[in-house]
Design a protein around this motif. Structure first.
Motif, PDB file in Angstrom:
ATOM      1  N   LEU A 271       9.776   9.931  11.538  1.00 45.12           N
ATOM      2  CA  LEU A 271       9.792   8.695  10.759  1.00 45.12           C
ATOM      3  C   LEU A 271       9.424   7.567  11.711  1.00 45.12           C
ATOM      4  O   LEU A 271       9.952   7.486  12.826  1.00 45.12           O
ATOM      5  CB  LEU A 271      11.173   8.447  10.170  1.00 45.12           C
ATOM      6  CG  LEU A 271      11.347   7.144   9.396  1.00 45.12           C
ATOM      7  CD1 LEU A 271      10.467   7.143   8.147  1.00 45.12           C
ATOM      8  CD2 LEU A 271      12.803   6.946   9.019  1.00 45.12           C
ATOM      9  N   ARG A 272       8.494   6.709  11.290  1.00 44.45           N
ATOM     10  CA  ARG A 272       8.063   5.581  12.110  1.00 44.45           C
ATOM     11  C   ARG A 272       8.038   4.333  11.247  1.00 44.45           C
ATOM     12  O   ARG A 272       7.567   4.356  10.116  1.00 44.45           O
ATOM     13  CB  ARG A 272       6.677   5.859  12.690  1.00 44.45           C
ATOM     14  CG  ARG A 272       6.133   4.705  13.506  1.00 44.45           C
ATOM     15  CD  ARG A 272       4.844   5.074  14.179  1.00 44.45           C
ATOM     16  NE  ARG A 272       4.161   3.872  14.640  1.00 44.45           N
ATOM     17  CZ  ARG A 272       3.428   3.823  15.731  1.00 44.45           C
ATOM     18  NH1 ARG A 272       3.269   4.908  16.465  1.00 44.45           N
ATOM     19  NH2 ARG A 272       2.825   2.719  16.094  1.00 44.45           N
ATOM     20  N   VAL A 273       8.553   3.226  11.808  1.00 49.91           N
ATOM     21  CA  VAL A 273       8.542   1.929  11.131  1.00 49.91           C
ATOM     22  C   VAL A 273       7.771   0.963  12.010  1.00 49.91           C
ATOM     23  O   VAL A 273       8.087   0.810  13.190  1.00 49.91           O
ATOM     24  CB  VAL A 273       9.977   1.408  10.880  1.00 49.91           C
ATOM     25  CG1 VAL A 273       9.933   0.035  10.225  1.00 49.91           C
ATOM     26  CG2 VAL A 273      10.760   2.387  10.025  1.00 49.91           C
ATOM     27  N   ASP A 274       6.739   0.343  11.442  1.00 57.70           N
ATOM     28  CA  ASP A 274       5.932  -0.650  12.144  1.00 57.70           C
ATOM     29  C   ASP A 274       6.162  -2.021  11.529  1.00 57.70           C
ATOM     30  O   ASP A 274       6.300  -2.145  10.301  1.00 57.70           O
ATOM     31  CB  ASP A 274       4.439  -0.314  12.025  1.00 57.70           C
ATOM     32  CG  ASP A 274       4.037   0.846  12.892  1.00 57.70           C
ATOM     33  OD1 ASP A 274       3.516   0.584  13.992  1.00 57.70           O
ATOM     34  OD2 ASP A 274       4.239   1.998  12.486  1.00 57.70           O
ATOM     35  N   ARG A 275       6.177  -3.055  12.379  1.00 57.19           N
ATOM     36  CA  ARG A 275       6.310  -4.437  11.922  1.00 57.19           C
ATOM     37  C   ARG A 275       5.181  -5.246  12.547  1.00 57.19           C
ATOM     38  O   ARG A 275       5.045  -5.281  13.774  1.00 57.19           O
ATOM     39  CB  ARG A 275       7.657  -5.008  12.342  1.00 57.19           C
ATOM     40  CG  ARG A 275       7.829  -6.488  12.089  1.00 57.19           C
ATOM     41  CD  ARG A 275       7.869  -6.772  10.603  1.00 57.19           C
ATOM     42  NE  ARG A 275       8.219  -8.166  10.392  1.00 57.19           N
ATOM     43  CZ  ARG A 275       7.716  -8.901   9.427  1.00 57.19           C
ATOM     44  NH1 ARG A 275       6.867  -8.386   8.567  1.00 57.19           N
ATOM     45  NH2 ARG A 275       8.077 -10.140   9.284  1.00 57.19           N
ATOM     46  N   SER A 276       4.375  -5.890  11.720  1.00 56.01           N
ATOM     47  CA  SER A 276       3.304  -6.762  12.200  1.00 56.01           C
ATOM     48  C   SER A 276       3.851  -8.175  12.325  1.00 56.01           C
ATOM     49  O   SER A 276       4.401  -8.720  11.375  1.00 56.01           O
ATOM     50  CB  SER A 276       2.120  -6.758  11.229  1.00 56.01           C
ATOM     51  OG  SER A 276       1.537  -5.487  11.190  1.00 56.01           O
TER      52      SER A 276
ATOM     53  N   TRP B 218       5.461  -4.866   6.978  1.00 56.41           N
ATOM     54  CA  TRP B 218       6.234  -3.665   7.339  1.00 56.41           C
ATOM     55  C   TRP B 218       5.487  -2.434   6.861  1.00 56.41           C
ATOM     56  O   TRP B 218       4.947  -2.412   5.757  1.00 56.41           O
ATOM     57  CB  TRP B 218       7.602  -3.666   6.665  1.00 56.41           C
ATOM     58  CG  TRP B 218       8.548  -4.681   7.197  1.00 56.41           C
ATOM     59  CD1 TRP B 218       8.727  -5.955   6.730  1.00 56.41           C
ATOM     60  CD2 TRP B 218       9.453  -4.526   8.285  1.00 56.41           C
ATOM     61  NE1 TRP B 218       9.682  -6.588   7.470  1.00 56.41           N
ATOM     62  CE2 TRP B 218      10.153  -5.739   8.434  1.00 56.41           C
ATOM     63  CE3 TRP B 218       9.730  -3.484   9.167  1.00 56.41           C
ATOM     64  CZ2 TRP B 218      11.109  -5.923   9.412  1.00 56.41           C
ATOM     65  CZ3 TRP B 218      10.693  -3.679  10.135  1.00 56.41           C
ATOM     66  CH2 TRP B 218      11.366  -4.888  10.260  1.00 56.41           C
ATOM     67  N   THR B 219       5.479  -1.374   7.674  1.00 55.71           N
ATOM     68  CA  THR B 219       4.898  -0.090   7.261  1.00 55.71           C
ATOM     69  C   THR B 219       5.858   1.016   7.672  1.00 55.71           C
ATOM     70  O   THR B 219       6.267   1.084   8.830  1.00 55.71           O
ATOM     71  CB  THR B 219       3.530   0.145   7.929  1.00 55.71           C
ATOM     72  OG1 THR B 219       2.663  -0.938   7.605  1.00 55.71           O
ATOM     73  CG2 THR B 219       2.910   1.454   7.452  1.00 55.71           C
ATOM     74  N   GLN B 220       6.232   1.869   6.723  1.00 52.99           N
ATOM     75  CA  GLN B 220       7.076   3.032   6.991  1.00 52.99           C
ATOM     76  C   GLN B 220       6.213   4.274   6.805  1.00 52.99           C
ATOM     77  O   GLN B 220       5.527   4.416   5.799  1.00 52.99           O
ATOM     78  CB  GLN B 220       8.278   3.103   6.045  1.00 52.99           C
ATOM     79  CG  GLN B 220       9.244   1.945   6.175  1.00 52.99           C
ATOM     80  CD  GLN B 220       8.855   0.730   5.368  1.00 52.99           C
ATOM     81  OE1 GLN B 220       8.206   0.841   4.352  1.00 52.99           O
ATOM     82  NE2 GLN B 220       9.231  -0.437   5.840  1.00 52.99           N
ATOM     83  N   THR B 221       6.287   5.181   7.790  1.00 54.37           N
ATOM     84  CA  THR B 221       5.477   6.394   7.755  1.00 54.37           C
ATOM     85  C   THR B 221       6.367   7.607   8.009  1.00 54.37           C
ATOM     86  O   THR B 221       7.184   7.590   8.931  1.00 54.37           O
ATOM     87  CB  THR B 221       4.379   6.345   8.833  1.00 54.37           C
ATOM     88  OG1 THR B 221       3.618   5.147   8.664  1.00 54.37           O
ATOM     89  CG2 THR B 221       3.459   7.540   8.736  1.00 54.37           C
TER      90      THR B 221
ATOM     91  N   SER C 170       0.849  -1.185   0.000  1.00 57.53           N
ATOM     92  CA  SER C 170       0.000   0.000   0.000  1.00 57.53           C
ATOM     93  C   SER C 170       0.887   1.238   0.000  1.00 57.53           C
ATOM     94  O   SER C 170       1.971   1.236   0.579  1.00 57.53           O
ATOM     95  CB  SER C 170      -0.937   0.012   1.213  1.00 57.53           C
ATOM     96  OG  SER C 170      -0.199   0.112   2.404  1.00 57.53           O
ATOM     97  N   PHE C 171       0.408   2.282  -0.649  1.00 61.14           N
ATOM     98  CA  PHE C 171       1.131   3.548  -0.729  1.00 61.14           C
ATOM     99  C   PHE C 171       0.122   4.664  -0.543  1.00 61.14           C
ATOM    100  O   PHE C 171      -0.945   4.650  -1.149  1.00 61.14           O
ATOM    101  CB  PHE C 171       1.821   3.686  -2.096  1.00 61.14           C
ATOM    102  CG  PHE C 171       2.517   4.993  -2.273  1.00 61.14           C
ATOM    103  CD1 PHE C 171       3.768   5.210  -1.726  1.00 61.14           C
ATOM    104  CD2 PHE C 171       1.924   6.023  -2.984  1.00 61.14           C
ATOM    105  CE1 PHE C 171       4.419   6.425  -1.885  1.00 61.14           C
ATOM    106  CE2 PHE C 171       2.561   7.232  -3.150  1.00 61.14           C
ATOM    107  CZ  PHE C 171       3.813   7.435  -2.596  1.00 61.14           C
TER     108      PHE C 171
ATOM    109  N   SER D  18       3.093   7.207   3.560  1.00 55.74           N
ATOM    110  CA  SER D  18       3.033   5.888   4.180  1.00 55.74           C
ATOM    111  C   SER D  18       3.199   4.827   3.102  1.00 55.74           C
ATOM    112  O   SER D  18       2.573   4.903   2.045  1.00 55.74           O
ATOM    113  CB  SER D  18       1.696   5.720   4.897  1.00 55.74           C
ATOM    114  OG  SER D  18       1.611   4.444   5.476  1.00 55.74           O
ATOM    115  N   TYR D  19       4.057   3.830   3.391  1.00 50.82           N
ATOM    116  CA  TYR D  19       4.237   2.708   2.474  1.00 50.82           C
ATOM    117  C   TYR D  19       4.270   1.425   3.291  1.00 50.82           C
ATOM    118  O   TYR D  19       4.991   1.330   4.282  1.00 50.82           O
ATOM    119  CB  TYR D  19       5.536   2.837   1.675  1.00 50.82           C
ATOM    120  CG  TYR D  19       5.804   1.630   0.809  1.00 50.82           C
ATOM    121  CD1 TYR D  19       5.044   1.390  -0.324  1.00 50.82           C
ATOM    122  CD2 TYR D  19       6.791   0.713   1.154  1.00 50.82           C
ATOM    123  CE1 TYR D  19       5.265   0.271  -1.102  1.00 50.82           C
ATOM    124  CE2 TYR D  19       7.020  -0.400   0.379  1.00 50.82           C
ATOM    125  CZ  TYR D  19       6.255  -0.624  -0.748  1.00 50.82           C
ATOM    126  OH  TYR D  19       6.471  -1.738  -1.522  1.00 50.82           O
TER     127      TYR D  19
END
Length: 191
Positions: free
Chosen positions: A90-95, A64-67, A30-31, A58-59
């Motif tokens: 900058l935020r990086v999320d990992r599910s 993984w999601t980078q915002t 997703s972008f 947001s990508y």
């Protein structure tokens, strides 16, 4: 001298969804890109001009999601600067599963009219989807941040802070949803 601590993400967890609740799949790719632009100019008893700009990028891919976020606000009243705020994060999320994940973040802020000469923040934490139904989502997060700040009087301080967030989203129909979020912070000890 600018001190920046690297936030290390050492947290991992996986759990099965709660019985009776369906979980939406993790998006594969997703972008999203959004901009805000505002300009206000008033005249009368006072002359006030305000210009603001914001960006949200947001990508997401494979869990993984980078915002990235950027905010800039400039304000003048009577020809003199009365607002100047600059903030980026900058935020990086990992599910790890459809319900649980972790995040790491880093940010910078400058707001001389609030007394902040510069502020750096690094943090990490855990995320959870407490309720994940077809039309309702209740998400929680908790973590810790480390902050290095120099105020406008050139006094430097370093401290930690607790961080928590609660977000609820209800989808009425396709494309129509309502959401409510609350982020809370609690200052820790200074160094």
């Amino acid at each position: 001298m600018c001190r920046i601590r690297a936030a290390v993400l050492l947290l991992s967890m996986a759990a099965a969804p709660l019985a009776g609740q369906s979980t939406p799949p993790i998006a594969t790719d997703s972008f999203r890109l959004a901009f805000d632009l505002g300009y206000v100019n008033t005249a009368g008893n006072t002359d006030v001009t305000t210009l603001n700009f914001g960006e949200h990028l947001s990508y997401g891919s494979g869990g993984w999601t980078q915002t990235h976020r950027l905010v800039a606000v400039e304000g003048r009243s009577g020809g003199e600067e009365t607002a100047a705020q600059y903030k980026t994060a900058l935020r990086v999320d990992r599910s790890f599963s459809p319900r649980f994940g972790a995040y790491a973040l880093a940010g910078y802020e400058r707001n001389v009219f609030a007394g902040i000469g510069r502020r750096y923040e690094e943090g990490s934490g855990l995320t959870a989807r407490a309720i994940a139904l077809a039309n309702d989502l209740l998400a929680l997060e908790a973590g810790i941040s480390f902050i290095q700040e120099r105020n406008t009087a050139r006094v430097e301080q370093t401290f930690s802070a607790g961080r928590g967030a609660l977000s609820y989203q209800h989808t009425f129909t396709s494309g129509r949803r309502s959401s409510c979020s609350r982020i809370c912070g609690m200052p820790g000890t200074g160094a």
